[in-house]
Structure formats: C-alpha cells, structure tokens
Design a protein around this motif. Structure first.
Motif, PDB file in Angstrom:
ATOM      1  N   UNK A  10      56.061  47.928  58.450  1.00  0.00           N
ATOM      2  CA  UNK A  10      55.160  48.642  57.547  1.00  0.00           C
ATOM      3  C   UNK A  10      54.567  47.824  56.414  1.00  0.00           C
ATOM      4  N   UNK A  11      55.274  46.809  55.959  1.00  0.00           N
ATOM      5  CA  UNK A  11      54.748  46.080  54.810  1.00  0.00           C
ATOM      6  C   UNK A  11      54.121  44.775  55.271  1.00  0.00           C
ATOM      7  N   UNK A  12      54.154  43.770  54.435  1.00  0.00           N
ATOM      8  CA  UNK A  12      53.654  42.466  54.855  1.00  0.00           C
ATOM      9  C   UNK A  12      52.147  42.371  54.887  1.00  0.00           C
ATOM     10  N   UNK A  13      51.455  43.160  54.081  1.00  0.00           N
ATOM     11  CA  UNK A  13      50.002  43.073  54.029  1.00  0.00           C
ATOM     12  C   UNK A  13      49.553  41.789  53.362  1.00  0.00           C
ATOM     13  N   UNK A  14      48.266  41.522  53.462  1.00  0.00           N
ATOM     14  CA  UNK A  14      47.688  40.308  52.879  1.00  0.00           C
ATOM     15  C   UNK A  14      46.905  40.689  51.625  1.00  0.00           C
ATOM     16  N   UNK A  15      46.685  39.689  50.714  1.00  0.00           N
ATOM     17  CA  UNK A  15      45.829  39.983  49.568  1.00  0.00           C
ATOM     18  C   UNK A  15      44.479  40.552  50.026  1.00  0.00           C
ATOM     19  N   UNK A  16      43.956  41.449  49.218  1.00  0.00           N
ATOM     20  CA  UNK A  16      42.736  42.178  49.548  1.00  0.00           C
ATOM     21  C   UNK A  16      41.559  41.256  49.886  1.00  0.00           C
ATOM     22  N   UNK A  17      40.848  41.603  50.960  1.00  0.00           N
ATOM     23  CA  UNK A  17      39.578  40.926  51.220  1.00  0.00           C
ATOM     24  C   UNK A  17      38.512  42.007  51.314  1.00  0.00           C
ATOM     25  N   UNK A  18      37.324  41.755  50.736  1.00  0.00           N
ATOM     26  CA  UNK A  18      36.282  42.777  50.709  1.00  0.00           C
ATOM     27  C   UNK A  18      35.890  43.209  52.118  1.00  0.00           C
ATOM     28  N   UNK A  73      29.497  46.203  46.506  1.00  0.00           N
ATOM     29  CA  UNK A  73      30.437  45.596  45.561  1.00  0.00           C
ATOM     30  C   UNK A  73      31.230  46.656  44.800  1.00  0.00           C
ATOM     31  N   UNK A  74      30.561  47.731  44.380  1.00  0.00           N
ATOM     32  CA  UNK A  74      31.250  48.780  43.619  1.00  0.00           C
ATOM     33  C   UNK A  74      32.296  49.470  44.504  1.00  0.00           C
ATOM     34  N   UNK A  75      31.899  49.796  45.742  1.00  0.00           N
ATOM     35  CA  UNK A  75      32.839  50.465  46.652  1.00  0.00           C
ATOM     36  C   UNK A  75      34.031  49.567  46.977  1.00  0.00           C
ATOM     37  N   UNK A  76      33.768  48.253  47.110  1.00  0.00           N
ATOM     38  CA  UNK A  76      34.868  47.329  47.368  1.00  0.00           C
ATOM     39  C   UNK A  76      35.827  47.254  46.189  1.00  0.00           C
ATOM     40  N   UNK A  77      35.287  47.280  44.982  1.00  0.00           N
ATOM     41  CA  UNK A  77      36.152  47.299  43.799  1.00  0.00           C
ATOM     42  C   UNK A  77      37.032  48.563  43.847  1.00  0.00           C
ATOM     43  N   UNK A  78      36.406  49.697  44.200  1.00  0.00           N
ATOM     44  CA  UNK A  78      37.157  50.952  44.303  1.00  0.00           C
ATOM     45  C   UNK A  78      38.241  50.880  45.359  1.00  0.00           C
ATOM     46  N   UNK A  79      37.887  50.301  46.512  1.00  0.00           N
ATOM     47  CA  UNK A  79      38.871  50.185  47.600  1.00  0.00           C
ATOM     48  C   UNK A  79      40.049  49.320  47.162  1.00  0.00           C
ATOM     49  N   UNK A  80      39.744  48.244  46.447  1.00  0.00           N
ATOM     50  CA  UNK A  80      40.813  47.357  45.957  1.00  0.00           C
ATOM     51  C   UNK A  80      41.778  48.147  45.071  1.00  0.00           C
ATOM     52  N   UNK A 138      35.876  52.845  32.510  1.00  0.00           N
ATOM     53  CA  UNK A 138      34.981  53.793  33.172  1.00  0.00           C
ATOM     54  C   UNK A 138      34.371  53.202  34.446  1.00  0.00           C
ATOM     55  N   UNK A 139      34.029  51.919  34.405  1.00  0.00           N
ATOM     56  CA  UNK A 139      33.464  51.272  35.599  1.00  0.00           C
ATOM     57  C   UNK A 139      34.442  51.352  36.763  1.00  0.00           C
ATOM     58  N   UNK A 140      35.722  51.152  36.474  1.00  0.00           N
ATOM     59  CA  UNK A 140      36.725  51.181  37.540  1.00  0.00           C
ATOM     60  C   UNK A 140      36.914  52.603  38.078  1.00  0.00           C
ATOM     61  N   UNK A 188      36.281  53.825  41.927  1.00  0.00           N
ATOM     62  CA  UNK A 188      37.220  54.600  42.757  1.00  0.00           C
ATOM     63  C   UNK A 188      36.488  55.782  43.382  1.00  0.00           C
ATOM     64  N   UNK A 189      35.726  56.501  42.554  1.00  0.00           N
ATOM     65  CA  UNK A 189      34.996  57.678  43.045  1.00  0.00           C
ATOM     66  C   UNK A 189      34.021  57.284  44.153  1.00  0.00           C
ATOM     67  N   UNK A 190      33.266  56.214  43.906  1.00  0.00           N
ATOM     68  CA  UNK A 190      32.262  55.781  44.894  1.00  0.00           C
ATOM     69  C   UNK A 190      32.943  55.442  46.214  1.00  0.00           C
ATOM     70  N   UNK A 191      34.100  54.775  46.136  1.00  0.00           N
ATOM     71  CA  UNK A 191      34.790  54.402  47.368  1.00  0.00           C
ATOM     72  C   UNK A 191      35.351  55.624  48.091  1.00  0.00           C
TER      73      UNK A 191
END
Ligand code: HEC
Ligand code: HEC
Ligand code: HEC
Length: 473
Positions: A161-169, A175-182, A270-272, A276-279
């Motif tokens: 279940x674990x062992x994920x990798x650092x986030x990649x877009x 860009x905004x949605x990727x920030x939200x996904x992160x 607020x940007x963050x 999140x909402x956009x994502x």
C-alpha cells in the motif's frame, strides 16, 4: 586605511551573515507552513494547549489498542534532534526509522510519500530550527498485542500500500489543478479519510475520494460528481468550507473534519484553498455540464413546521413526556434549529434541510452530531453544538430517542430513504463506529499463525493499524 579595510571586511561579513540568516529564515518559515498544511500538530501536539508543541503523547484509538504519537521536537534525547535530513525524510515519507524500525501507518506516511524534495528540505529546517526542543518523553508508549507488536510486519503492508514516489504533475491538469492535487494527495492527506478502505483497509481502487468511514463519522464523497459529490458547489464555496468549516445552505464541519479545519485548512493560503477546489472539481467531473436529474445531497428537504401537530400535547419542559420523534425534536433541537428546521436567520444555527448531513444516503453523521455535537474553532469563531451523549449538560438521550429523532429529521427535512435508523445503528456510532474485519479476527490470530497462516497474518497486520485520527475521549 587599515581601519577602513577592516571595517569594510566586518561590514561585508555581517551583511553576508544577514543574507544567509534571511535565506534560512525563509526556509524555516516555508517549512512551518508545510507543517501546518500537513497537519503534523494534530497528532504530535495535544489539543488546545494541553501539551507542548510537537511533544507527542496524543492518543490515537485503533481497534487493537492505543497508538501514541512520538516527540518530534529537536530534543536530542527524546525527540528527533539527531536525525539527519535523510533520516527525517525516511521517517516521514517511508515510515522507517534509521535503525530499521517500521512506524505504524497511524502516521500517514503513505500520503506523505508524495511530498517533494524541496518541501521536505523546508520541513526539516523547520523541525530542526523553528521548533523548541522538549526534553521529555511522551507519557505513554505504544504497546499493541501480538502479532501487531512485531513492527516488521508493517514492511509487508508497505509493499502493498505505501511506497509512493514524490509527486509529479499530471499532464492532463493545469498548474492550479496540479497544485491542488499535490495538496490533496500528500500534505492534506484527504484520501486517508475520504477514500474507503476495503477489507484490507488499503484504498479501494476506483473509489478515490468517494467517501469513507472515520471512526463514528462518515467522510463524504468530495469528487466533482454533481449528485454524490460536491460538483454542485462553487469553487469559492469549497474554499470557504475549508477556511471556516461552514457554507450556509450546504454543510458544516464537525468531528475529524472540524479538527482538520481548525488545525490546518483555515491556515492555508487562499490560493492553495482555491487550488484544492479547482482540483476536486476535476475528479469524476461529468463529461458534459448538464444539470443532473437527481437532486444532490445539499438540495434535499424543505421547511416543515412540527409545532402545530404536537401543540398542547405535553407540558413544556416535561422531558419524560416527549415520546415521538417530532416531540423530541421540538424539545431538544427546535430551540436552535427552529420548529421548521430552517435554523436561525444568520445560519449560526444551521438549516437542517439543504444540509449535506441530512441529505446523505445514511444517517451516520446525523447520529454522530447528536452524540458528539460540534466543537470547532476557526476564523475567530468558536462554534458549539452541545452533545447528547453520556455526560451531556443538556440531556442524555437514549439510543431509542436518538433513533426516533434521526428518523424524524431524515423523513421531514432530509433524505427520507435514510429514515430507517435502529437502536443498533445508534449503538455502533456510540461505540466509535463500525469495527473493521481485522479487529474482529484479532483474537484468533495467534491460533491462525500456529497453523501456518503467517504470511496472511503479516499482511493483515499493517492494514488494521491504518486507523484514522480519532480522539479517544
Ligand atoms: C494522523 C496522525 C499523524 C499525523 C497527521 C502526523 N503524524 Fe507523525 N506520527 C504519528 C504517530 C502515531 C507516530 C508514531 C508511530 C509509531 O509509533 O509507529 C508518528 C511518528 C512520526 C515520526 C517518527 C518519530 C520517532 O522517531 O519516533 C516522525 C519524524 C513524524 N511522525 C513526523 C511527522 C510530520 C513531519 C508530520 C506532518 C507532515 C506528521 N508526523 C504528521 C502520527 C501522525
Ligand atoms: C481526519 C479525517 C478527514 C480529513 C483528513 C479530511 N476530511 Fe473532509 N471530512 C471529514 C468528515 C468526517 C466530514 C463530514 C463532516 C461533517 O459533516 O460534519 C468531512 C467533510 C468534508 C467536506 C464537506 C462535504 C459535504 O458534502 O458535506 C469537504 C468539502 C471536505 N471534507 C473536504 C476535504 C478536503 C479537501 C480534505 C483534504 C485537504 C479533507 N476534507 C480532509 C473527514 C476528513
Ligand atoms: C444550543 C443550540 C443547538 C441545539 C439545541 C442543537 N443544535 Fe444542532 N447545531 C448547532 C450548531 C451551532 C451547529 C453547528 C453550526 C456550524 O457548524 O456552523 C449545529 C449543527 C447541526 C447539524 C450539522 C452537523 C454537521 O456536521 O454538519 C445537524 C445535523 C444538527 N445540528 C442537528 C441537531 C439535532 C438533531 C438536534 C437535537 C437533538 C440539535 N442539532 C440540537 C446548534 C444546536
């Protein structure tokens, strides 16, 4: 001449020092923000001033026993003061300490695995230089029963279940949605509550953010699905909910969501929150933007005045004479939520129709609200609804009374299909929520292991410890 050169030198080195200082300070400040986004304090600091920041000792209830969080201040003896950046990164992103000890997944390293290297660096700088060392151990140490005391069994869980990798877009998102996904997938660890856990409590595929149980509460579907999720919410409404814990005519945050808003989300930029909402709106978004034919859970119900039907039937304040759901509602709830369920004019006491709790497919969160109340500090407000559990200063309601009120509220103001609450349902919520499969089989595990089912048991072991944050008391 000499003197000038010397003073120039002194000046230069002072200025250089100041610049280095600012750079470090910036990194520490950034790390502090990341720690807030990651909600590290929620588990590593006892709530509301009961303990020193990050000194640990917060109790996390698991079906197998209590897991105590550890001291993560830079104390060299009792905290993480001797950790290198690599040691720290391995603990936070992999759940492994430098001596090879595996952490229990009550520490959400499966989500934190996605934290970027740059954010990890800032986080480390903050914990080493921005947090005061606390030179004492947490009062309690985790001791789980066999075989869950064998921490190496977590390694098997990690493989699955674990062992994920650092986030990649994601190339499909802007860009905004990727920030939200992160934020959603890593620091915000939304999925650890909002995705269901299956038999093995790993995230069930295809059910990402589709809703999951958190102790006695249910964390609803927060995908862009307009009927089951929050696709009908405006982006600003989602951001407001995360910042304040409420959106009039839609939803309020109680239980573990209230804690997350209080400790973490209200402090996000607020940007963050907008990201999140956009994502979230992109997840399971409908292919075409047509109006759904079925009402979303925040559209259900209407005002219905209960008083005319019961007026004169009982003397006011004679609590024992309240028998039906309508009478109980009138006696215990209507003073705040109003006899017609519409709440107060400014919605500080919210409407019970057009409310995601009563519009839900199950009455779980309604029962939990009655039993545990609402207690949230956010945006300078302290929001309180009294609870009606043992110890209530208002009234202690029985399972039967809570079932009757729940059925009345669901039938009258919410989703009538969910108006089939039994006393057994109330009992489950009172006892802290449904018991996972693994906790049920735990007493039989030693026997199972003796008969050779070791591998299976080791895999199962990690799974049950993937508990969500829940206050014990
Ligand atoms: C949901 C609760 C929870 C959250 C949120 C959480 N932790 Fe933890 N953490 C724990 C628990 C519980 C342990 C101890 C686990 C064990 O004993 O196996 C732990 C252990 C650790 C350890 C290992 C310490 C040691 O040497 O024993 C580190 C480092 C750590 N956490 C850092 C963090 C940071 C940084 C964050 C925020 C980004 C964070 N934690 C957020 C629950 C949490
Ligand atoms: C510790 C568990 C937990 C975490 C972490 C968590 N949530 Fe929640 N969330 C809940 C619960 C439980 C509810 C229901 C609260 C209620 O109705 O009082 C909820 C409710 C919500 C709602 C309202 C949905 C509705 O229809 O009422 C939204 C939106 C939401 N969460 C978004 C998020 C986002 C975004 C994140 C991550 C940044 C997140 N949550 C992280 C437990 C959690
Ligand atoms: C003393 C006033 C008061 C009483 C009495 C009261 N409530 Fe509440 N209720 C509140 C407040 C305040 C909130 C939270 C508003 C917020 O979060 O912004 C709330 C929230 C709720 C919610 C939404 C919770 C969520 O998680 O979204 C429900 C459902 C609810 N109440 C039902 C009831 C029922 C049923 C009763 C009677 C058994 C009751 N309330 C009695 C004040 C009250």
């Amino acid at each position: 001449m000499k003197i000038t050169a010397l003073s120039a030198l002194v000046f230069a080195s002072l200025a250089g020092g100041a610049i280095a200082q600012t750079a470090d300070q910036d990194l520490i400040e950034r790390g502090k923000y990341i720690a807030t986004m990651g909600d590290c304090a929620a588990c590593h600091t006892q709530p509301r001033g009961a303990g020193k920041p990050y000194a640990g000792g917060y109790a996390i209830a698991s079906p197998l026993g209590t897991i105590w969080s550890t001291n993560i201040t830079p104390s060299r003896e009792y905290g993480i003061g001797t950790y290198t950046e690599q040691d720290f990164s391995d603990a936070v992103r992999k759940g492994v300490l430098k001596d090879g000890t595996h952490l229990y997944p009550a520490m959400p390293y499966d989500a934190y695995a996605g934290i970027t290297d740059a954010d990890m660096k800032a986080l480390y700088a903050y914990f080493m230089h921005g947090v005061a060392p606390v030179d004492e151990p947490p009062a309690q140490v985790t001791e789980l029963p066999f075989p869950f005391n064998l921490r190496f069994s977590m390694a098997a869980w990690n493989l699955l279940y674990a062992g994920g990798k650092p986030f990649t877009p994601d190339a499909g998102l802007n860009a905004q949605e990727n920030r939200g996904k992160y934020i959603v997938d890593t620091l915000g660890h939304c999925a650890s509550c909002h995705s269901p856990r299956g038999l093995l409590m790993g995230s069930v595929s295809g059910q990402y953010l589709r809703g999951g149980s958190v102790g006695p509460w249910y964390a609803p579907d927060i995908t862009g699905d307009p009927v089951h999720g929050i696709g009908s919410w405006a982006n600003e409404e989602i951001a407001t909910y995360l910042k304040t814990g409420r959106v009039a005519g839609k939803a309020q945050a109680a239980g573990p969501m209230a804690e997350a808003v209080e400790h973490s989300f209200q402090h996000m930029a607020d940007d963050d929150l907008g990201a999140i909402a956009a994502y979230l709106k992109t997840v399971n978004a409908p292919a075409t933007a047509s109006t759904p034919s079925v009402a979303s859970r925040t559209d259900m119900g209407q005002p219905v005045d209960v008083e005319p039907g019961i007026r004169g039937l009982f003397p006011e304040n004679a609590h024992d004479s309240l028998k039906t759901g309508a009478e109980l509602y009138s006696g215990y709830c209507a003073s705040c939520h109003q006899p017609n369920g519409a709440g107060s004019r400014n919605q500080a006491y919210p409407s019970l129709f057009h409310n995601s709790v009563t519009g839900a497919a199950s009455a779980t969160n309604l029962i939990a609200t009655i039993l545990y109340g609402v207690d949230r500090e956010a945006g300078g407000d302290h929001v309180l609804m009294p609870h009606f559990n043992t110890g209530s200063y208002v009234a202690v309601l029985t399972d039967q009374e809570i079932a009757d009120i729940s059925n009345f509220v669901m039938e009258t103001y919410g989703n009538p299909n969910a108006a089939k609450v039994t006393t057994a349902d109330v009992q489950v919520v009172r006892d802290g929520g449904p018991v996972p499969f693994l906790a049920k089989v735990q007493p039989h595990i030693p026997a199972l292991m003796a008969t050779g089912g070791v591998a299976a048991v080791v895999v199962l072991a990690g799974v049950i410890l993937l508990v969500r944050r829940r206050r014990i008391a």
